[in-house]
Design an enzyme around this catalytic site. Sequence first.
Site, PDB file in Angstrom:
ATOM      1  CB  CYS A  46      -0.916   0.005   1.207  1.00  0.00           C
ATOM      2  SG  CYS A  46      -2.075   1.404   1.203  1.00  0.00           S
ATOM      3  CG  ASP A  48      -0.690   4.009   5.364  1.00  0.00           C
ATOM      4  OD1 ASP A  48      -1.888   4.121   5.692  1.00  0.00           O
ATOM      5  OD2 ASP A  48       0.250   4.352   6.105  1.00  0.00           O
ATOM      6  NE  ARG A  50      -0.370   4.847   8.879  1.00  0.00           N
ATOM      7  CZ  ARG A  50      -1.640   4.715   9.263  1.00  0.00           C
ATOM      8  NH1 ARG A  50      -1.958   4.896  10.525  1.00  0.00           N
ATOM      9  NH2 ARG A  50      -2.570   4.392   8.375  1.00  0.00           N
ATOM     10  CG  HIS A 102      -1.762  -1.186   5.837  1.00  0.00           C
ATOM     11  ND1 HIS A 102      -2.323  -0.196   6.612  1.00  0.00           N
ATOM     12  CD2 HIS A 102      -1.860  -0.764   4.560  1.00  0.00           C
ATOM     13  CE1 HIS A 102      -2.715   0.800   5.825  1.00  0.00           C
ATOM     14  NE2 HIS A 102      -2.456   0.483   4.576  1.00  0.00           N
ATOM     15  CB  CYS A 105      -5.840  -0.590   4.308  1.00  0.00           C
ATOM     16  SG  CYS A 105      -5.431   0.036   2.667  1.00  0.00           S
TER      17      CYS A 105
HETATM   18 CO    CO Z   1      -3.467   1.213   2.911  1.00  0.00          CO
END
Ligand code: CO
Length: 215
Positions: A46, A48, A50, A102, A105
């Site tokens: 992803c 994202d 993190r 994750h 998400c």
């Molecule tokens: Co995500």
Amino acid sequence: MSVSSEIYQKMLAQNEQWVAARTGQDAKYFARLSKGQSPQFLWIGCADSRVGAEEITQAQPGEIFVHRNIANLVVHTDLNVMSVVQYAVEVLHVQHIIVCGHYGCGGVLAAMQQDDLGLVNKWLRNIKEVYLKHAELLDNLPDEQERADRLVELNVIEQVYNLAETSIVQRAWQRREVNIHGWVFDMRTGRIKDLNVLVNDPESLHPVFRFKTGE
Ligand code: CO
């Protein structure tokens, strides 16, 4: 200097510190790094902020070929992800492809809602299709949190199969081993959960998704 430009300058300063640290340990580090790559892993994760592949696995530069997008999707009409898969499999000859989702998400959570988000609706639609495929299971879970966590896992598993259903992977299987794995990163603990959905041969697929790749 404004606060935002200080943050921006900080990134460049950290790069300088990193160069100094690497060359301090090994003077030829960048000379060697620039010679080429032969990663054994393709990572589809992803976008994202993190869930950086190298950070959470402590991999070094050169070890993982990485593609990241919203909710780690493998969409057959997406030229970007398909080009990455083709290059990783046919040129880099990666042995393992890891789809890593994750929990929590944002893409998966957004796909569970009814909000009209504009262009991204079209991307999230792929996750809504995963929901629909598993609606009976998901609708019967006791709460939204469990539904979201399970959909994150099911979404990863579907992307593993989406990879296996490409002619790119199936052609490679004629000649060598390519293992496709499904993982979920849990940022509440920092741990990666292996969903144990290893797919590494066309027998795992419904015949409608098997190509005649015999040579
Ligand atoms: Co995500």
